[in-house]
Design a protein around this motif. Structure first.
Motif, PDB file in Angstrom:
ATOM      1  N   GLU A  52       0.824  -1.214   0.000  1.00  0.00           N
ATOM      2  CA  GLU A  52       0.000   0.000   0.000  1.00  0.00           C
ATOM      3  C   GLU A  52       0.856   1.261   0.000  1.00  0.00           C
ATOM      4  O   GLU A  52       0.511   2.257  -0.645  1.00  0.00           O
ATOM      5  CB  GLU A  52      -0.934  -0.023   1.211  1.00  0.00           C
ATOM      6  CG  GLU A  52      -2.017  -1.089   1.110  1.00  0.00           C
ATOM      7  CD  GLU A  52      -2.740  -1.318   2.421  1.00  0.00           C
ATOM      8  OE1 GLU A  52      -3.901  -1.733   2.384  1.00  0.00           O
ATOM      9  OE2 GLU A  52      -2.129  -1.081   3.498  1.00  0.00           O
ATOM     10  N   ASN A  53       1.979   1.244   0.712  1.00  0.00           N
ATOM     11  CA  ASN A  53       2.864   2.411   0.725  1.00  0.00           C
ATOM     12  C   ASN A  53       3.461   2.666  -0.658  1.00  0.00           C
ATOM     13  O   ASN A  53       3.566   3.809  -1.090  1.00  0.00           O
ATOM     14  CB  ASN A  53       3.985   2.214   1.748  1.00  0.00           C
ATOM     15  CG  ASN A  53       3.661   2.815   3.097  1.00  0.00           C
ATOM     16  OD1 ASN A  53       3.777   4.022   3.293  1.00  0.00           O
ATOM     17  ND2 ASN A  53       3.217   1.967   4.025  1.00  0.00           N
ATOM     18  N   ILE A  54       3.876   1.606  -1.334  1.00  0.00           N
ATOM     19  CA  ILE A  54       4.477   1.779  -2.658  1.00  0.00           C
ATOM     20  C   ILE A  54       3.438   2.210  -3.686  1.00  0.00           C
ATOM     21  O   ILE A  54       3.708   3.041  -4.561  1.00  0.00           O
ATOM     22  CB  ILE A  54       5.172   0.475  -3.094  1.00  0.00           C
ATOM     23  CG1 ILE A  54       6.352   0.177  -2.168  1.00  0.00           C
ATOM     24  CG2 ILE A  54       5.651   0.573  -4.540  1.00  0.00           C
ATOM     25  CD1 ILE A  54       7.033  -1.156  -2.428  1.00  0.00           C
TER      26      ILE A  54
ATOM     27  N   ARG B  20       1.580  -3.963 -11.522  1.00  0.00           N
ATOM     28  CA  ARG B  20       2.803  -4.455 -12.175  1.00  0.00           C
ATOM     29  C   ARG B  20       4.015  -3.680 -11.675  1.00  0.00           C
ATOM     30  O   ARG B  20       5.058  -4.262 -11.381  1.00  0.00           O
ATOM     31  CB  ARG B  20       2.683  -4.326 -13.695  1.00  0.00           C
ATOM     32  CG  ARG B  20       3.839  -4.984 -14.455  1.00  0.00           C
ATOM     33  CD  ARG B  20       3.911  -4.505 -15.880  1.00  0.00           C
ATOM     34  NE  ARG B  20       4.314  -3.111 -15.969  1.00  0.00           N
ATOM     35  CZ  ARG B  20       5.564  -2.672 -15.808  1.00  0.00           C
ATOM     36  NH1 ARG B  20       6.533  -3.534 -15.528  1.00  0.00           N
ATOM     37  NH2 ARG B  20       5.839  -1.395 -15.900  1.00  0.00           N
ATOM     38  N   ARG B  21       3.880  -2.368 -11.582  1.00  0.00           N
ATOM     39  CA  ARG B  21       5.002  -1.551 -11.104  1.00  0.00           C
ATOM     40  C   ARG B  21       5.345  -1.894  -9.659  1.00  0.00           C
ATOM     41  O   ARG B  21       6.528  -1.979  -9.286  1.00  0.00           O
ATOM     42  CB  ARG B  21       4.651  -0.067 -11.218  1.00  0.00           C
ATOM     43  CG  ARG B  21       4.606   0.467 -12.629  1.00  0.00           C
ATOM     44  CD  ARG B  21       4.569   1.981 -12.588  1.00  0.00           C
ATOM     45  NE  ARG B  21       4.340   2.563 -13.897  1.00  0.00           N
ATOM     46  CZ  ARG B  21       4.297   3.877 -14.126  1.00  0.00           C
ATOM     47  NH1 ARG B  21       4.473   4.719 -13.113  1.00  0.00           N
ATOM     48  NH2 ARG B  21       4.084   4.337 -15.331  1.00  0.00           N
ATOM     49  N   VAL B  22       4.333  -2.050  -8.838  1.00  0.00           N
ATOM     50  CA  VAL B  22       4.577  -2.382  -7.431  1.00  0.00           C
ATOM     51  C   VAL B  22       5.270  -3.736  -7.318  1.00  0.00           C
ATOM     52  O   VAL B  22       6.265  -3.891  -6.589  1.00  0.00           O
ATOM     53  CB  VAL B  22       3.248  -2.378  -6.644  1.00  0.00           C
ATOM     54  CG1 VAL B  22       3.484  -2.897  -5.221  1.00  0.00           C
ATOM     55  CG2 VAL B  22       2.652  -0.977  -6.606  1.00  0.00           C
ATOM     56  N   ASP B  23       4.747  -4.724  -8.028  1.00  0.00           N
ATOM     57  CA  ASP B  23       5.343  -6.065  -7.980  1.00  0.00           C
ATOM     58  C   ASP B  23       6.786  -6.050  -8.479  1.00  0.00           C
ATOM     59  O   ASP B  23       7.644  -6.766  -7.943  1.00  0.00           O
ATOM     60  CB  ASP B  23       4.512  -7.032  -8.830  1.00  0.00           C
ATOM     61  CG  ASP B  23       3.169  -7.366  -8.194  1.00  0.00           C
ATOM     62  OD1 ASP B  23       3.015  -7.114  -6.983  1.00  0.00           O
ATOM     63  OD2 ASP B  23       2.273  -7.862  -8.912  1.00  0.00           O
ATOM     64  N   GLU B  24       7.064  -5.219  -9.502  1.00  0.00           N
ATOM     65  CA  GLU B  24       8.411  -5.154 -10.059  1.00  0.00           C
ATOM     66  C   GLU B  24       9.415  -4.669  -9.020  1.00  0.00           C
ATOM     67  O   GLU B  24      10.470  -5.291  -8.818  1.00  0.00           O
ATOM     68  CB  GLU B  24       8.427  -4.231 -11.280  1.00  0.00           C
ATOM     69  CG  GLU B  24       9.801  -4.082 -11.923  1.00  0.00           C
ATOM     70  CD  GLU B  24       9.806  -3.077 -13.064  1.00  0.00           C
ATOM     71  OE1 GLU B  24      10.505  -3.344 -14.056  1.00  0.00           O
ATOM     72  OE2 GLU B  24       9.136  -2.031 -12.958  1.00  0.00           O
TER      73      GLU B  24
END
Length: 372
Positions: free
Chosen positions: A94-96, A113-117
């Protein structure tokens, strides 16, 4: 992404000028480290780029856009501070993801996708659903870095992000930053006083001193060819040796009464200094044509198992980093030993009034192996 251009940028606090009329370009999609000692103006410069500090004079442009008068929230800047600024009641994910939530150009799938990356690159997978208050300081700073990178802002700024974490967390952050750079190219300005960090992370280093950028170059070039005594002294552990010299009547230099077999530069120059880094200084126990007599004063073990030896040359001191000697003369010369110091000409530099001379030093024509 865009480059960052500052023109005539100045910040003055009463009679104190913290940043002195700097004109400089931070290239697009490159990491530029602002490196310098405490109080040199690097954080003030960064804060003006961020919009957290208003310039006394000058302009700031992101590409073709003049952002000088814009508030920080309108500049599209991501920033990582010395202490991680986190929402403690939210999880790592959630922070990212939070800065991406209001970007209507991103679909939910692209946000995730960006968060997981960044979570994968930063090796935060095991902590992805933990609340921030359950993480140590180093892991929180990783999350702060991931949040800034995932945002893909026009400019991403780092203000000494490893200063307040322990050594192991610092090394982990540096490794994570390098891994992120392999996957994501962004325009990054990174402030640090740690030369090792700058040498490791930067595409180019802008060396700051007393409110000015004194030199900007790729890390190796900056280290090997400093254009000032300050650059030679600040970079290195320890920094460059400097020996005050004067021209001798018969040619060459004299350092505290000890002749050096070098050609003196153009006539009329006073205050000449010979500079050489400790790792290039050689010590010999027998006379050599290019050697000068010296006496060992101190010995210590330096980083990497090398020995840091302090030698007296006339009334001056010179430091040498040497590996332990093997063979018949195994070991390092004892304190008080009379030896000979060799300063290889290809690694020596001449400075005049603090600035490096364009003319490199040369051996005297009468010296064996003379180069002109």
């Amino acid at each position: 992404m865009a480059d960052v251009r500052v023109e005539g940028l100045r910040r003055q606090f009463g009679s104190l000028v913290a940043v002195k009329d700097i004109s400089f370009v931070f290239p697009q999609e490159a990491v530029t480290c602002l490196l310098g000692p405490s109080g040199c103006g690097k954080t003030t410069l960064l804060r003006m780029v961020a919009g957290l500090e208003r310039p006394t004079a000058g302009t700031i442009r992101f590409g073709d856009r003049d952002v000088t008068a814009l508030a920080a929230r309108r500049r599209d800047v991501a920033m990582v501070f010395q202490y991680p600024v986190m929402y403690r009641t939210l999880s790592v994910i959630e922070n990212i993801e939070l800065p991406l939530a209001n970007d209507r150009t991103l679909s939910p799938a692209e946000r995730r996708r960006r968060v997981d990356e960044v979570i994968e690159i930063l090796q935060l997978g095991d902590a992805r659903r933990l609340h921030i208050d359950r993480l140590d300081l180093g892991s929180r700073q990783k999350v702060a870095v991931g949040r800034a990178i995932a945002r893909r802002a026009t400019v991403t700024l780092f203000d000494e992000p490893t200063t307040n974490v322990d050594v192991h967390a610092k090394l982990a952050l540096i490794r994570a930053f390098k891994e992120l750079r392999r996957h994501v190219r962004q325009t990054i300005v990174y402030v640090t006083h740690d030369q090792t960090e700058a040498m490791t992370l930067a595409d180019q280093i802008a060396l700051m001193h007393e409110g000015e950028i004194t030199q900007c170059a790729p890390p190796r070039e900056l280290y090997d060819a400093p254009n000032s005594e300050f650059g030679g002294w600040f970079l290195g552990n320890p920094g460059m040796n400097f020996l005050s010299a004067r021209a001798a009547q018969g040619g060459g230099f004299v350092v505290d009464g000890v002749p050096f077999p070098l050609v003196a530069p153009a006539a009329g120059l006073d205050d000449i200094r010979l500079g050489i880094r400790p790792e290039y200084v050689r010590i010999a126990t027998a006379p050599l044509p290019e050697g000068v007599p010296a006496r060992v004063q101190r010995r210590a073990v330096a980083i990497g198992g090398q020995h840091l030896v302090t030698l007296a040359v006339g009334g001056s001191r010179i430091k040498a980093k040497i590996a332990p000697v093997v063979g018949p003369s195994r070991g390092v010369p004892e304190i008080g030993a009379d030896v000979f110091v060799v300063c290889p000409i290809e690694h020596a530099m001449l400075f005049h009034r603090g600035e490096r001379l364009a003319e490199p030093p040369r051996r005297l024509a009468s010296s064996p192996g003379a180069a002109g």
